[in-house]
Design a protein around this motif. Structure first.
Motif, PDB file in Angstrom:
ATOM      1  N   ARG A  25       0.825  -1.207   0.000  1.00 21.66           N
ATOM      2  CA  ARG A  25       0.000   0.000   0.000  1.00 21.66           C
ATOM      3  C   ARG A  25       0.861   1.259   0.000  1.00 21.66           C
ATOM      4  O   ARG A  25       0.402   2.328  -0.372  1.00 21.66           O
ATOM      5  CB  ARG A  25      -0.881  -0.002   1.255  1.00 21.66           C
ATOM      6  CG  ARG A  25      -2.101  -0.851   1.117  1.00 21.66           C
ATOM      7  CD  ARG A  25      -3.257  -0.031   0.614  1.00 21.66           C
ATOM      8  NE  ARG A  25      -4.261  -0.886   0.022  1.00 21.66           N
ATOM      9  CZ  ARG A  25      -4.995  -0.537  -1.024  1.00 21.66           C
ATOM     10  NH1 ARG A  25      -4.816   0.625  -1.594  1.00 21.66           N
ATOM     11  NH2 ARG A  25      -5.899  -1.342  -1.505  1.00 21.66           N
ATOM     12  N   ASN A  26       2.088   1.114   0.470  1.00 22.63           N
ATOM     13  CA  ASN A  26       2.992   2.255   0.592  1.00 22.63           C
ATOM     14  C   ASN A  26       3.882   2.318  -0.652  1.00 22.63           C
ATOM     15  O   ASN A  26       4.600   1.373  -0.969  1.00 22.63           O
ATOM     16  CB  ASN A  26       3.827   2.065   1.859  1.00 22.63           C
ATOM     17  CG  ASN A  26       4.699   3.254   2.148  1.00 22.63           C
ATOM     18  OD1 ASN A  26       5.235   3.870   1.229  1.00 22.63           O
ATOM     19  ND2 ASN A  26       4.844   3.576   3.410  1.00 22.63           N
ATOM     20  N   LEU A  27       3.809   3.446  -1.349  1.00 31.46           N
ATOM     21  CA  LEU A  27       4.529   3.570  -2.621  1.00 31.46           C
ATOM     22  C   LEU A  27       6.038   3.423  -2.437  1.00 31.46           C
ATOM     23  O   LEU A  27       6.718   2.778  -3.229  1.00 31.46           O
ATOM     24  CB  LEU A  27       4.195   4.940  -3.230  1.00 31.46           C
ATOM     25  CG  LEU A  27       4.379   5.074  -4.726  1.00 31.46           C
ATOM     26  CD1 LEU A  27       3.609   4.001  -5.451  1.00 31.46           C
ATOM     27  CD2 LEU A  27       3.929   6.442  -5.185  1.00 31.46           C
ATOM     28  N   PHE A  28       6.557   4.027  -1.365  1.00 30.38           N
ATOM     29  CA  PHE A  28       7.999   3.972  -1.119  1.00 30.38           C
ATOM     30  C   PHE A  28       8.453   2.528  -0.899  1.00 30.38           C
ATOM     31  O   PHE A  28       9.438   2.074  -1.465  1.00 30.38           O
ATOM     32  CB  PHE A  28       8.338   4.832   0.095  1.00 30.38           C
ATOM     33  CG  PHE A  28       9.805   5.081   0.251  1.00 30.38           C
ATOM     34  CD1 PHE A  28      10.403   6.148  -0.383  1.00 30.38           C
ATOM     35  CD2 PHE A  28      10.582   4.241   1.019  1.00 30.38           C
ATOM     36  CE1 PHE A  28      11.749   6.379  -0.250  1.00 30.38           C
ATOM     37  CE2 PHE A  28      11.933   4.468   1.157  1.00 30.38           C
ATOM     38  CZ  PHE A  28      12.519   5.541   0.526  1.00 30.38           C
ATOM     39  N   HIS A  29       7.667   1.793  -0.073  1.00 33.67           N
ATOM     40  CA  HIS A  29       8.003   0.383   0.160  1.00 33.67           C
ATOM     41  C   HIS A  29       7.976  -0.396  -1.150  1.00 33.67           C
ATOM     42  O   HIS A  29       8.853  -1.212  -1.415  1.00 33.67           O
ATOM     43  CB  HIS A  29       7.003  -0.244   1.129  1.00 33.67           C
ATOM     44  CG  HIS A  29       7.161   0.247   2.521  1.00 33.67           C
ATOM     45  ND1 HIS A  29       6.408  -0.218   3.571  1.00 33.67           N
ATOM     46  CD2 HIS A  29       7.982   1.171   3.048  1.00 33.67           C
ATOM     47  CE1 HIS A  29       6.760   0.400   4.674  1.00 33.67           C
ATOM     48  NE2 HIS A  29       7.716   1.255   4.380  1.00 33.67           N
ATOM     49  N   ALA A  30       6.939  -0.114  -1.971  1.00 31.29           N
ATOM     50  CA  ALA A  30       6.795  -0.836  -3.234  1.00 31.29           C
ATOM     51  C   ALA A  30       8.044  -0.645  -4.092  1.00 31.29           C
ATOM     52  O   ALA A  30       8.581  -1.613  -4.654  1.00 31.29           O
ATOM     53  CB  ALA A  30       5.556  -0.350  -3.982  1.00 31.29           C
ATOM     54  N   VAL A  31       8.548   0.601  -4.164  1.00 31.18           N
ATOM     55  CA  VAL A  31       9.724   0.847  -5.005  1.00 31.18           C
ATOM     56  C   VAL A  31      10.956   0.160  -4.420  1.00 31.18           C
ATOM     57  O   VAL A  31      11.769  -0.407  -5.150  1.00 31.18           O
ATOM     58  CB  VAL A  31       9.960   2.364  -5.172  1.00 31.18           C
ATOM     59  CG1 VAL A  31      11.249   2.618  -5.899  1.00 31.18           C
ATOM     60  CG2 VAL A  31       8.815   2.988  -5.923  1.00 31.18           C
ATOM     61  N   MET A  32      11.074   0.172  -3.098  1.00 28.46           N
ATOM     62  CA  MET A  32      12.233  -0.499  -2.479  1.00 28.46           C
ATOM     63  C   MET A  32      12.212  -1.990  -2.780  1.00 28.46           C
ATOM     64  O   MET A  32      13.228  -2.581  -3.116  1.00 28.46           O
ATOM     65  CB  MET A  32      12.229  -0.301  -0.959  1.00 28.46           C
ATOM     66  CG  MET A  32      12.628   1.051  -0.437  1.00 28.46           C
ATOM     67  SD  MET A  32      13.936   1.909  -1.302  1.00 28.46           S
ATOM     68  CE  MET A  32      15.254   0.740  -1.267  1.00 28.46           C
ATOM     69  N   ILE A  33      11.023  -2.602  -2.667  1.00 21.64           N
ATOM     70  CA  ILE A  33      10.931  -4.039  -2.955  1.00 21.64           C
ATOM     71  C   ILE A  33      11.195  -4.293  -4.435  1.00 21.64           C
ATOM     72  O   ILE A  33      11.829  -5.284  -4.802  1.00 21.64           O
ATOM     73  CB  ILE A  33       9.561  -4.601  -2.526  1.00 21.64           C
ATOM     74  CG1 ILE A  33       9.304  -4.312  -1.049  1.00 21.64           C
ATOM     75  CG2 ILE A  33       9.497  -6.096  -2.742  1.00 21.64           C
ATOM     76  CD1 ILE A  33       7.883  -4.531  -0.624  1.00 21.64           C
ATOM     77  N   LEU A  34      10.736  -3.369  -5.281  1.00 17.92           N
ATOM     78  CA  LEU A  34      11.015  -3.489  -6.715  1.00 17.92           C
ATOM     79  C   LEU A  34      12.523  -3.520  -6.955  1.00 17.92           C
ATOM     80  O   LEU A  34      13.021  -4.288  -7.784  1.00 17.92           O
ATOM     81  CB  LEU A  34      10.378  -2.327  -7.474  1.00 17.92           C
ATOM     82  CG  LEU A  34      10.496  -2.369  -8.991  1.00 17.92           C
ATOM     83  CD1 LEU A  34       9.744  -3.544  -9.559  1.00 17.92           C
ATOM     84  CD2 LEU A  34       9.987  -1.086  -9.613  1.00 17.92           C
ATOM     85  N   GLY A  35      13.260  -2.695  -6.198  1.00 18.36           N
ATOM     86  CA  GLY A  35      14.721  -2.713  -6.304  1.00 18.36           C
ATOM     87  C   GLY A  35      15.286  -4.087  -5.972  1.00 18.36           C
ATOM     88  O   GLY A  35      16.139  -4.614  -6.680  1.00 18.36           O
TER      89      GLY A  35
END
Lengths: 164, 336
Positions: A25-35
């Motif tokens: 739900r958290n955009l920042f977390h999503a991008v970190m996991i994408l990394g």
């Protein structure tokens, strides 16, 4: 044997992190996991002896794309937790699109015969890639350089416009 | 270096599978590398404090041990026993992970560094690219620290740091292309092997560009905008304390050490030096510490840039210089 163990471990991490990116739900977390996900893809390249592609995956995606995405998130105003309930229409459309995509991919996977090569993996991938860029693939290589130049010039023009 | 023939014989005599042997060797290397990093950090911090004191006509640490040589151990113990504070609004997972994500890449860079003839852990064909790509992961760690702490100073510091590191990666990578062209390889051991004449002489422009952008990459003065004490308290790690703070501190000094070793490998002839070949690591160490001294000299001599000056220098001066260097190198190589 050991290669298979590494492959399945990487695959498990890749799938779990890919699902986590979508569900977060958290955009920042999503991008970190994408990394993290993109790093596991680099791991696959290393496993396939494509060390140059693997390094480039880390360089371009983790070092470039992810950082730029994080910049975008941090420099734009956003709500920490957006919980807009989707309308029924939107949900229905999403489900149909996802089902269609899965069906398409499944069809491609079933119909393709994957070729395995008995050849020994190439030792020095960098010099081979360099030679191929300058001989067989010189036209695509030049086209890409023109494209990059256009992107660079475009970025400068966009940046200058805001000054006026 | 991994699984040499003698070791393989030994393993087969005792029925140890090859992958277990490789794993064991990898763990030993990891521990040794970590120990080297830790020792280098201790030496570097001590040197930094003594050299900075010398530049400012002070004594520096004097009381703990001979000329304050045990001061760093006292500091480390103090940091380890300090309370671990979480800001109340911090994003806990991001805040926790950030020091690790920053530290691990700094440490991974040593994997491909040749410190002597044939003394290297993993001699990758793409070693040079690897060593340029790995710090890129550290940028993500710095942004995580800034975002996770929920603190305006930390966020501004991390944004500055990321902007600076991403911008200076470009001239840094381009300045090395001249070296790759001359050496004809991106393998670090071949680059050192090809340096009969040090590349600082053959590639003076590249050396200047590389040194300046390296200073920016490791956030050293005059590019220490990410942690400008006078503006941002302590930049991206303002909110960190105790053990986690120590990780950031560690990462910074490991990065300094890595930058000095990389400069040695690329421009100062690596292990080459007078005397027999087994003296290589000693020459390597001497050159590395000379390089660290130069970086500290710059650090305590020059005042800090403004952020717009930093960006101007990177994009308008260093990038064109690096490109011109590639052009000149190509032309000279064609003529000769």
């Amino acid at each position: 044997m050991i290669e298979q163990v590494i492959f399945f471990a990487l695959a498990a991490v890749a799938i779990i992190s890919a699902i986590a990116v979508v569900l977060s739900r958290n955009l920042f977390h999503a991008v970190m996991i994408l990394g993290g996900f993109l790093l596991t893809i680099a791991g696959f390249y290393f496993l396939l002896n494509a060390d140059f592609v693997g390094i480039m995956q880390v360089f371009v995606y983790v070092g470039g794309v992810i950082v730029v995405m994080l910049f975008g998130i941090m420099l734009t105003p956003h709500e920490a937790n957006i919980t807009n309930a989707a309308k029924l229409q939107q949900k229905l459309g999403t489900y149909i699109a996802v089902a269609a995509l899965i069906g398409l991919l499944a069809m491609i996977f079933i119909r393709t015969t994957f070729i395995t090569s008995p050849a020994e993996p190439v030792k020095d991938t960098v010099s081979l890639a360099g030679k191929l860029f300058m001989t067989n693939y010189v036209l695509p290589f030049e086209v890409i350089s023109v494209l990059l130049l256009a992107a660079l010039v475009g970025a400068i023009i966009v940046a200058r416009k805001e000054e006026h | 270096m991994l699984s040499s023939t003698k070791l393989l014989e030994f393993a087969s005599n005792y029925g140890i599978p090859v992958w277990a042997l490789d794993g064991a060797i990898a763990i030993v290397f990891a521990v040794v590398l970590f120990a080297i990093c830790a020792i280098s950090v201790i030496i570097n911090v001590y040197l930094l404090r003594k050299i900075s004191a010398d530049f400012q006509l002070r004594y520096g640490p004097m009381h703990v041990g001979w000329h304050g040589s045990l001061q760093l151990f006292a500091d480390a113990i103090k940091l380890l026993t300090k309370e671990d504070i979480f800001p109340s609004n911090a994003d806990r997972w991001i805040f926790r992970l950030a020091p690790v994500v920053t530290f691990v890449p700094a440490y991974l860079g040593f994997l491909v560094l040749p410190i002597g003839h044939g003394i290297v852990i993993q001699d990758l064909n793409v070693g040079l690219l690897y060593i340029l790509a790995i710090p890129a992961i550290g940028v993500a760690g710095i942004i995580m620290a800034g975002f996770g702490s929920y603190n305006k100073y930390a966020i501004i510091g991390s944004l500055r740091s990321a902007a600076q590191m991403v911008s200076y990666e470009v001239p840094r990578a381009l300045s090395i292309i001249g070296i790759v062209m001359i050496a004809g390889s991106a393998k670090l051991s071949s680059i050192v092997g090809a340096q009969h004449v040090w590349y600082i002489i053959l590639q003076p422009i590249a050396f200047v560009v590389f040194l300046v952008s390296t200073l920016a990459e490791i956030n050293s003065t005059p590019f220490d905008l990410p942690e400008t004490e006078s503006e941002l308290v302590n930049g991206y790690y303002t909110e960190y304390s105790g053990m986690r703070f120590m990780f950031f501190f560690f990462a910074e000094y490991v990065a300094l050490f890595a930058a000095a070793t990389l400069t040695t490998v690329l421009f100062l002839g690596g292990w080459h030096g007078p005397g027999p070949e087994y003296l290589g690591p000693i020459w390597f160490t001497i050159k590395t510490f000379a390089m660290i001294w130069v970086i500290m000299w710059i650090k305590w001599t020059l005042p800090r840039f403004r952020i717009d000056q930093v960006m101007d220098l990177g994009w308008k001066v260093l990038l064109p210089l690096a490109l011109i260097n590639v052009l000149i190198t190509g032309l000279v190589m064609m003529i000769i």
